[in-house]
Design a protein around this motif. Structure first.
Motif, PDB file in Angstrom:
ATOM      1  N   CYS A  90       0.896  -1.466   0.208  1.00 25.52           N
ATOM      2  CA  CYS A  90      -0.020   0.120   0.033  1.00 25.52           C
ATOM      3  C   CYS A  90       0.664   1.223   0.538  1.00 25.52           C
ATOM      4  N   MET A  91       1.827   0.520   0.798  1.00 27.75           N
ATOM      5  CA  MET A  91       3.060   2.641   0.651  1.00 27.75           C
ATOM      6  C   MET A  91       3.682   2.152  -0.715  1.00 27.75           C
ATOM      7  N   LEU A 113       2.659   8.032   2.760  1.00 26.16           N
ATOM      8  CA  LEU A 113       2.948   7.094   3.926  1.00 26.16           C
ATOM      9  C   LEU A 113       0.935   5.971   4.831  1.00 26.16           C
ATOM     10  N   GLY A 116      -2.268   5.190   3.119  1.00 22.98           N
ATOM     11  CA  GLY A 116      -1.968   4.097   2.574  1.00 22.98           C
ATOM     12  C   GLY A 116      -1.783   3.380   3.447  1.00 22.98           C
ATOM     13  N   GLY A 117      -0.416   3.316   4.323  1.00 28.29           N
ATOM     14  CA  GLY A 117      -0.591   2.632   5.341  1.00 28.29           C
ATOM     15  C   GLY A 117      -1.661   2.005   6.388  1.00 28.29           C
ATOM     16  N   GLY A 148      -3.568   5.954  -0.739  1.00 29.40           N
ATOM     17  CA  GLY A 148      -1.623   6.753  -0.668  1.00 29.40           C
ATOM     18  C   GLY A 148      -1.430   8.064  -1.378  1.00 29.40           C
TER      19      GLY A 148
END
Length: 185
Positions: A90-91, A113, A116-117, A148
């Motif tokens: 995801c990052m 970051l 997204g995380g 993200g």
């Protein structure tokens, strides 16, 4: 059959290896959180070692408490390994964007970051409890990538432009890393 003393030494060596690895992982993860996340919100933390140590102790305690409850909820290590790789995926866009774009700002990287995380983790947790309210067939990595990208865009729109030093770092990275160097050509 192995003598008892040899078996005890063997078990002690394994326990020592596990404890030192866990200790190092806990220290490094708490320091990364303090320097990267807390330091972004409060820049004075990055230059003050005493503040870093103080915040690091608090973050370590939080990580330990969260880890305890995480293990109680889902004890399967394979589930957590797969979830971790999903969150890292995801990052991917914010990392690539931050390392290769001259328009990227520290805030766009941070928000990309973080969102997204967090979105990937949240979707995975909802999946664990079978509580995803809609879009059941969408994998967490797609959900996290969208958030993200949104985080990167919000960061671009809400922060000042990158400094010359930051742009020089991006330029140096893009010159040194090319597809041919990655592929070994």
């Amino acid at each position: 059959k192995m003598p008892t003393i040899i078996g005890a030494l063997y078990a002690a060596a394994i326990i020592a290896a596990v404890l030192t690895t866990a200790n190092s992982m806990l220290l490094s993860s708490s320091m990364c959180i303090v320097r990267d996340f807390v330091g972004t919100v409060n820049p004075s933390v990055k230059s003050d070692d005493k503040k870093q140590i103080k915040y690091s102790k608090v973050v370590m305690l939080i990580i330990c408490v969260v880890a305890y409850f995480v293990v109680k909820v889902v004890p399967s290590i394979m589930t957590w390994i797969l979830m971790t790789y999903t969150i890292i995926g995801c990052m991917a866009f914010p990392l690539y964007f931050g390392l290769t774009s001259k328009k990227a700002t520290p805030m766009s990287g941070f928000l990309g970051l973080a969102l997204g995380g967090a979105a990937g983790l949240g979707w995975e947790v909802l999946n664990l409890f079978h509580a995803r309210p809609f879009l059941v067939n969408i994998h967490a990595i797609w959900f996290g990538l969208v958030f993200g990208i949104v985080g990167c865009l919000i960061g671009l729109l809400s922060s000042k432009k990158s400094t010359k030093e930051q742009l020089a770092a991006v330029e140096a990275f893009t010159k040194n890393v090319s597809y041919s160097s990655v592929l070994g050509k």
